[in-house]
Scaffold this active site. Structure first.
Site, PDB file in Angstrom:
ATOM      1  N   SER A   9      52.757  39.979  28.278  1.00  0.00           N
ATOM      2  CA  SER A   9      52.493  38.785  27.454  1.00  0.00           C
ATOM      3  C   SER A   9      52.985  39.061  26.037  1.00  0.00           C
ATOM      4  CB  SER A   9      50.981  38.514  27.417  1.00  0.00           C
ATOM      5  OG  SER A   9      50.654  37.621  26.377  1.00  0.00           O
ATOM      6  N   TYR A  17      42.683  41.940  25.591  1.00  0.00           N
ATOM      7  CA  TYR A  17      43.835  41.362  26.289  1.00  0.00           C
ATOM      8  C   TYR A  17      45.141  41.924  25.721  1.00  0.00           C
ATOM      9  CZ  TYR A  17      46.842  37.812  28.436  1.00  0.00           C
ATOM     10  OH  TYR A  17      47.823  37.164  29.163  1.00  0.00           O
TER      11      TYR A  17
HETATM   12  N1  LIG Z   1      48.827  31.514  31.020  1.00  0.00           N
HETATM   13  C1  LIG Z   1      49.333  32.129  29.943  1.00  0.00           C
HETATM   14  O1  LIG Z   1      49.342  31.561  28.836  1.00  0.00           O
HETATM   15  C2  LIG Z   1      49.908  33.499  30.069  1.00  0.00           C
HETATM   16  C3  LIG Z   1      50.777  33.936  29.056  1.00  0.00           C
HETATM   17  C4  LIG Z   1      51.306  35.231  29.154  1.00  0.00           C
HETATM   18  C5  LIG Z   1      51.011  36.023  30.242  1.00  0.00           C
HETATM   19  N2  LIG Z   1      50.171  35.559  31.220  1.00  0.00           N
HETATM   20  C6  LIG Z   1      49.882  36.440  32.340  1.00  0.00           C
HETATM   21  O2  LIG Z   1      50.311  35.814  33.533  1.00  0.00           O
HETATM   22  C7  LIG Z   1      49.527  36.270  34.639  1.00  0.00           C
HETATM   23  C8  LIG Z   1      48.998  35.074  35.418  1.00  0.00           C
HETATM   24  O3  LIG Z   1      48.165  34.320  34.549  1.00  0.00           O
HETATM   25  P1  LIG Z   1      47.759  32.802  34.832  1.00  0.00           P
HETATM   26  O4  LIG Z   1      47.775  32.137  33.511  1.00  0.00           O
HETATM   27  O5  LIG Z   1      48.552  32.260  35.940  1.00  0.00           O
HETATM   28  O6  LIG Z   1      46.235  32.994  35.260  1.00  0.00           O
HETATM   29  P2  LIG Z   1      45.300  32.170  36.260  1.00  0.00           P
HETATM   30  O7  LIG Z   1      45.754  30.766  36.373  1.00  0.00           O
HETATM   31  O8  LIG Z   1      43.916  32.449  35.792  1.00  0.00           O
HETATM   32  O9  LIG Z   1      45.558  32.891  37.672  1.00  0.00           O
HETATM   33  C9  LIG Z   1      45.264  34.247  37.826  1.00  0.00           C
HETATM   34  C10 LIG Z   1      45.599  34.682  39.225  1.00  0.00           C
HETATM   35  O10 LIG Z   1      45.310  36.094  39.338  1.00  0.00           O
HETATM   36  C11 LIG Z   1      44.346  36.313  40.364  1.00  0.00           C
HETATM   37  N3  LIG Z   1      43.454  37.404  39.940  1.00  0.00           N
HETATM   38  C12 LIG Z   1      42.741  37.501  38.799  1.00  0.00           C
HETATM   39  N4  LIG Z   1      42.027  38.645  38.767  1.00  0.00           N
HETATM   40  C13 LIG Z   1      42.295  39.280  39.930  1.00  0.00           C
HETATM   41  C14 LIG Z   1      41.856  40.522  40.493  1.00  0.00           C
HETATM   42  N5  LIG Z   1      40.989  41.330  39.865  1.00  0.00           N
HETATM   43  N6  LIG Z   1      42.336  40.880  41.692  1.00  0.00           N
HETATM   44  C15 LIG Z   1      43.204  40.089  42.345  1.00  0.00           C
HETATM   45  N7  LIG Z   1      43.660  38.918  41.884  1.00  0.00           N
HETATM   46  C16 LIG Z   1      43.203  38.514  40.676  1.00  0.00           C
HETATM   47  C17 LIG Z   1      43.637  34.974  40.536  1.00  0.00           C
HETATM   48  O11 LIG Z   1      43.108  34.773  41.837  1.00  0.00           O
HETATM   49  P3  LIG Z   1      41.532  35.018  42.176  1.00  0.00           P
HETATM   50  O12 LIG Z   1      40.756  34.454  41.032  1.00  0.00           O
HETATM   51  O13 LIG Z   1      41.317  34.358  43.487  1.00  0.00           O
HETATM   52  O14 LIG Z   1      41.405  36.505  42.276  1.00  0.00           O
HETATM   53  C18 LIG Z   1      44.782  33.986  40.279  1.00  0.00           C
HETATM   54  O15 LIG Z   1      45.556  33.824  41.448  1.00  0.00           O
HETATM   55  C19 LIG Z   1      48.428  37.146  34.033  1.00  0.00           C
HETATM   56  O16 LIG Z   1      48.786  38.504  34.123  1.00  0.00           O
HETATM   57  C20 LIG Z   1      48.410  36.704  32.572  1.00  0.00           C
HETATM   58  O17 LIG Z   1      47.895  37.689  31.721  1.00  0.00           O
HETATM   59  C21 LIG Z   1      49.645  34.310  31.162  1.00  0.00           C
END
Ligand SMILES: NC(=O)c1ccc[n+]([C@@H]2O[C@H](COP(=O)([O-])OP(=O)(O)OC[C@H]3O[C@@H](n4cnc5c(N)ncnc54)[C@H](OP(=O)(O)O)[C@@H]3O)[C@@H](O)[C@H]2O)c1
Length: 237
Positions: A141, A154
């Site tokens: 990120s 984070y």
């Molecule tokens: N959204 C943003 O603004 C942003 C920006 C930069 C980077 N990111 C990164 O992108 C990635 C995805 O984020 P997102 O925004 O798509 O988040 P999200 O919508 O909250 O989805 C997170 C996903 O990860 C799974 N997950 C979470 N904790 C887990 C665990 N302990 N074991 C296995 N699966 C797990 C969740 O499924 P379950 O809950 O069913 O486990 C879900 O499928 C993350 O690494 C985040 O840090 C996001």
């Protein structure tokens, strides 16, 4: 390069960025294995992916737990037959002031975001080494490039992912495994919306599909080319 017929594992593929990437890769003819903790959302995502005419599977595992990760990756590898692509995407965002955030929450963020990437990459590596090729995308990120108020855990976890990913790249590129570190800015998903990062206006930030298109295009580059690091931002102010 065509992606048709390749096999990809996407952690956290049930929603958010992971699901958008799974959907777009499936449209390119990639067979998909997704993981997460919630079986119901994995089942429904797999049903949607199958509608796109590819093979799709899921494994329920918590990326915090090394033994669970090994078992889950082995299951997906068996179903898919091989692993060409890993999107190391599962992660959590717990935000709060450094002086007030309980240490358990702090530790949990590091455990999921950093150890999750490490356990999963290590579990997938033998399959790619055996194939003699592979692509691993580690999702960090922009928060990992520079710390910020309310983001101590984070940002620290993502800074560590960047470093881990760069070491991984240096070791595994010799085995024809491209390791790519991505640092996206805010994208409208449950994590950013629930975490208050979109200022109540999720339309103003990047959308999961923007991230998915970026990932697809990186993966389609000729194998002689490796994009080692990349950032993506919204053009909106
Ligand atoms: N959204 C943003 O603004 C942003 C920006 C930069 C980077 N990111 C990164 O992108 C990635 C995805 O984020 P997102 O925004 O798509 O988040 P999200 O919508 O909250 O989805 C997170 C996903 O990860 C799974 N997950 C979470 N904790 C887990 C665990 N302990 N074991 C296995 N699966 C797990 C969740 O499924 P379950 O809950 O069913 O486990 C879900 O499928 C993350 O690494 C985040 O840090 C996001």
């Amino acid at each position: 390069m065509t992606l048709n017929g390749k096999n990809a594992i996407i952690t956290g593929g049930s929603r958010g960025l992971g699901k958008a990437v799974a959907t777009l890769l499936a449209k390119e003819g990639v067979n998909i294995g997704i993981s997460g903790r919630n079986e119901e959302s994995l089942k429904s995502a797999v049903a949607e992916l199958e509608q796109l005419g590819i093979k799709a599977f899921y494994a329920v595992f918590n990326v915090d737990e090394e033994a669970e990760v090994k078992k889950g990756i082995a299951l997906l590898a068996e179903k898919l037959g091989s692993i060409d692509i890993l999107i190391n995407n599962a992660g959590i965002g717990t935000f709060g002031k450094l002086a007030e955030m309980p240490s358990q929450d702090w530790e949990q963020v590091i455990k999921t975001n950093l150890f999750g990437v490490y356990y999963t990459a290590q579990a997938v590596h033998p399959y790619m080494k055996e194939n003699g090729s592979g692509d691993i995308i580690n999702v960090a990120s922009t928060a990992g490039l520079k710390g910020g108020a309310g983001m101590s855990a984070y940002a620290a976890s993502k800074a560590a992912v960047i470093s881990l990913s760069q070491s991984m790249m240096a070791e595994w590129r010799k085995e024809n495994i491209r390791v790519i570190t991505l640092t996206p800015s805010t994208i409208a998903t449950d994590m950013s919306i629930d975490g208050g990062l979109t200022d109540g206006n999720p339309d103003k930030v990047l959308q999961p599909e923007d991230f998915a298109e970026w990932v697809r295009d990186i993966l389609k580059m000729n194998r002689r080319a490796l994009i080692a690091n990349g950032s993506i931002f919204s053009t909106n102010p």
